[in-house]
Design a protein around this motif. Sequence first.
Motif, mmCIF file in Angstrom:
data_model
loop_
_atom_site.group_PDB
_atom_site.id
_atom_site.type_symbol
_atom_site.label_atom_id
_atom_site.label_comp_id
_atom_site.label_asym_id
_atom_site.label_seq_id
_atom_site.Cartn_x
_atom_site.Cartn_y
_atom_site.Cartn_z
ATOM 1 N N LEU A 1 0.740 -1.396 -0.159
ATOM 2 C CA LEU A 1 -0.075 0.047 0.137
ATOM 3 C C LEU A 1 1.068 1.439 -0.130
ATOM 4 C CD1 LEU A 1 -2.797 -1.058 2.545
ATOM 5 C CD2 LEU A 1 -3.092 -1.022 -0.016
ATOM 6 N N LEU A 2 1.792 1.285 0.785
ATOM 7 C CA LEU A 2 2.613 2.383 0.722
ATOM 8 C C LEU A 2 4.324 2.005 0.473
ATOM 9 C CD1 LEU A 2 1.939 3.798 4.366
ATOM 10 C CD2 LEU A 2 1.239 4.867 2.305
ATOM 11 N N ASP A 3 4.725 2.908 -0.396
ATOM 12 C CA ASP A 3 6.157 2.865 -0.733
ATOM 13 C C ASP A 3 7.090 3.434 0.506
ATOM 14 O OD1 ASP A 3 8.627 2.882 -1.893
ATOM 15 O OD2 ASP A 3 7.987 3.739 -3.681
ATOM 16 N N THR A 4 7.598 2.881 1.143
ATOM 17 C CA THR A 4 8.114 3.261 2.441
ATOM 18 C C THR A 4 9.821 3.402 2.171
ATOM 19 O OG1 THR A 4 8.130 1.368 3.481
ATOM 20 C CG2 THR A 4 6.293 2.958 4.064
ATOM 21 N N ALA A 5 10.237 2.713 1.202
ATOM 22 C CA ALA A 5 11.521 2.339 0.828
ATOM 23 C C ALA A 5 12.444 3.528 1.463
ATOM 24 C CB ALA A 5 11.787 1.891 -0.469
ATOM 25 N N ASN A 6 12.180 4.736 0.807
ATOM 26 C CA ASN A 6 13.263 5.980 0.720
ATOM 27 C C ASN A 6 13.203 6.531 2.196
ATOM 28 O OD1 ASN A 6 13.606 5.979 -1.927
ATOM 29 N ND2 ASN A 6 12.350 7.353 -2.393
ATOM 30 N N ASP A 7 12.113 6.460 2.990
ATOM 31 C CA ASP A 7 12.323 6.807 4.478
ATOM 32 C C ASP A 7 13.239 5.947 5.245
ATOM 33 O OD1 ASP A 7 10.957 9.328 4.636
ATOM 34 O OD2 ASP A 7 9.270 8.385 4.740
ATOM 35 N N HIS B 1 9.261 11.175 2.829
ATOM 36 C CA HIS B 1 9.220 10.665 1.260
ATOM 37 C C HIS B 1 8.293 9.535 1.015
ATOM 38 C CE1 HIS B 1 13.045 12.870 0.914
ATOM 39 N NE2 HIS B 1 13.530 11.997 1.978
ATOM 40 N N THR B 2 7.447 8.917 1.984
ATOM 41 C CA THR B 2 6.603 7.829 1.978
ATOM 42 C C THR B 2 5.281 8.204 1.193
ATOM 43 O OG1 THR B 2 7.566 6.362 3.718
ATOM 44 C CG2 THR B 2 5.196 6.281 3.067
ATOM 45 N N CYS B 3 4.883 7.258 0.594
ATOM 46 C CA CYS B 3 3.693 7.865 -0.436
ATOM 47 C C CYS B 3 2.938 6.626 -0.631
ATOM 48 C CB CYS B 3 4.174 8.602 -1.548
ATOM 49 S SG CYS B 3 5.120 7.620 -2.736
ATOM 50 N N LEU B 4 1.553 6.857 -0.996
ATOM 51 C CA LEU B 4 0.874 5.587 -1.720
ATOM 52 C C LEU B 4 1.224 5.186 -2.976
ATOM 53 C CD1 LEU B 4 -0.959 7.013 0.457
ATOM 54 C CD2 LEU B 4 -3.010 5.817 -0.371
ATOM 55 N N TYR B 5 1.159 3.897 -3.354
ATOM 56 C CA TYR B 5 1.607 3.507 -4.773
ATOM 57 C C TYR B 5 0.283 4.019 -5.643
ATOM 58 C CZ TYR B 5 5.073 0.526 -3.225
ATOM 59 O OH TYR B 5 6.611 0.069 -3.115
ATOM 60 N N PRO B 6 0.489 4.452 -6.893
ATOM 61 C CA PRO B 6 -0.352 4.894 -7.592
ATOM 62 C C PRO B 6 -1.595 3.811 -7.802
ATOM 63 C CG PRO B 6 1.782 5.136 -8.882
ATOM 64 C CD PRO B 6 1.806 4.488 -7.392
ATOM 65 N N GLY B 7 -2.928 4.330 -7.661
ATOM 66 C CA GLY B 7 -3.945 3.386 -7.683
ATOM 67 C C GLY B 7 -4.366 2.966 -6.444
ATOM 68 N N VAL B 8 -3.693 2.958 -5.387
ATOM 69 C CA VAL B 8 -4.064 2.615 -4.154
ATOM 70 C C VAL B 8 -5.179 3.420 -3.335
ATOM 71 C CG1 VAL B 8 -3.227 2.472 -1.375
ATOM 72 C CG2 VAL B 8 -1.872 1.355 -3.342
ATOM 73 N N ALA B 9 -4.952 4.752 -3.662
ATOM 74 C CA ALA B 9 -6.110 5.623 -3.055
ATOM 75 C C ALA B 9 -7.425 5.293 -3.764
ATOM 76 C CB ALA B 9 -5.832 7.172 -3.374
ATOM 77 N N LEU C 1 -13.350 -0.091 -2.305
ATOM 78 C CA LEU C 1 -13.580 -0.828 -1.361
ATOM 79 C C LEU C 1 -14.771 -0.198 -0.186
ATOM 80 C CD1 LEU C 1 -10.337 -2.492 -0.526
ATOM 81 C CD2 LEU C 1 -12.091 -3.297 -1.909
ATOM 82 N N ASN C 2 -14.425 1.021 0.130
ATOM 83 C CA ASN C 2 -15.364 1.807 1.093
ATOM 84 C C ASN C 2 -16.555 1.985 0.323
ATOM 85 O OD1 ASN C 2 -13.010 2.089 2.892
ATOM 86 N ND2 ASN C 2 -12.617 4.032 2.238
ATOM 87 N N GLU C 3 -16.579 2.208 -0.876
ATOM 88 C CA GLU C 3 -18.097 2.598 -1.628
ATOM 89 C C GLU C 3 -18.843 1.269 -1.726
ATOM 90 O OE1 GLU C 3 -16.673 6.403 -4.269
ATOM 91 O OE2 GLU C 3 -16.619 4.457 -5.173
ATOM 92 N N ARG C 4 -18.038 0.218 -1.859
ATOM 93 C CA ARG C 4 -18.632 -0.929 -1.851
ATOM 94 C C ARG C 4 -18.969 -1.762 -0.692
ATOM 95 N NH1 ARG C 4 -15.655 -4.399 -6.930
ATOM 96 N NH2 ARG C 4 -15.909 -2.518 -8.400
ATOM 97 N N ASN C 5 -18.747 -1.187 0.343
ATOM 98 C CA ASN C 5 -18.838 -1.770 1.792
ATOM 99 C C ASN C 5 -18.098 -2.908 1.963
ATOM 100 O OD1 ASN C 5 -20.447 0.745 3.077
ATOM 101 N ND2 ASN C 5 -22.293 -0.283 1.915
ATOM 102 N N PRO D 1 -2.290 -2.178 -8.212
ATOM 103 C CA PRO D 1 -3.515 -2.168 -7.395
ATOM 104 C C PRO D 1 -4.898 -2.165 -7.670
ATOM 105 C CG PRO D 1 -1.719 -0.552 -6.364
ATOM 106 C CD PRO D 1 -1.430 -1.106 -7.910
ATOM 107 N N LEU D 2 -5.164 -1.420 -8.758
ATOM 108 C CA LEU D 2 -6.409 -1.474 -9.305
ATOM 109 C C LEU D 2 -6.931 -2.786 -10.144
ATOM 110 C CD1 LEU D 2 -6.726 1.960 -10.818
ATOM 111 C CD2 LEU D 2 -7.673 1.173 -8.857
ATOM 112 N N ASP D 3 -5.806 -3.767 -10.221
ATOM 113 C CA ASP D 3 -6.088 -5.208 -10.750
ATOM 114 C C ASP D 3 -6.941 -5.852 -9.412
ATOM 115 O OD1 ASP D 3 -4.961 -4.465 -13.056
ATOM 116 O OD2 ASP D 3 -2.923 -5.849 -12.347
#
Length: 219
Positions: A17-23, A88-96, A102-106, A212-214
């Motif tokens: 979910l998160l790209d934490t590698a740089n931190d 420097h940590t960020c979400l991977y593209p598509g994770v948001a 998932l939230n919308e579909r409950n 992630p969207l897959d």
Amino acid sequence: MRTTKISGVLFDLDGTLLDTANDLGAALNYVLRKYNLAEVAREDYRPIASDGALGLLTLGFAQALKNYDYEVLRAEFLAYYQENIAVHTCLYPGVAQLLLTLNERNIPWGVVTNKPEGLTRLLLPYYSEFEKCLSLVGGDTFTNRKPHPEPILKACEEISVPSEQCLYVGDALRDIEAGNSAQATTVIAKWGYIIAGEDCKNWQADYHAESPLDILSLL
């Protein structure tokens, strides 16, 4: 390959979910500089990023690690990382979009990571996308950690979904082993911290996801 209806999703965190590698790499290089040792390049620490302090310090210090007090090095590494955990940590593209859907579909979801729970709880509030996370299991939350199935089974209880109806998504062999042992449907996050040339086909995952969207096509 399992065909059970999926009612919930659990994720690994670092490299999924998160790209934490740089931190994490910055924390490693801080310690290396302190001891006048050569820093490690991003392409070298990135595949090791989800292996925690031990993996990264072993990478950086190599054979010289035995000449130092590991617990002191680990404490220095974690102190720096804690103070700079979301620089420097960020979400991977598509994770948001994935989590929003998932939230919308409950569809209930949660995080099962080997990262210490305290650090994980410090990190996630920086990202509003985690507000609907229903379960957070760290590497020290329970007696066992991945690849043992206990963390996934406990998280399934917390999101009220039987493990047989849950996806577990991760980027490391231990993730897939834990998910398979828990009887979850396992998905390899191919965008994560996977060493170049690694043959993930041997991991015995149910699915391989390129982005992630897959994941949405599996629900």
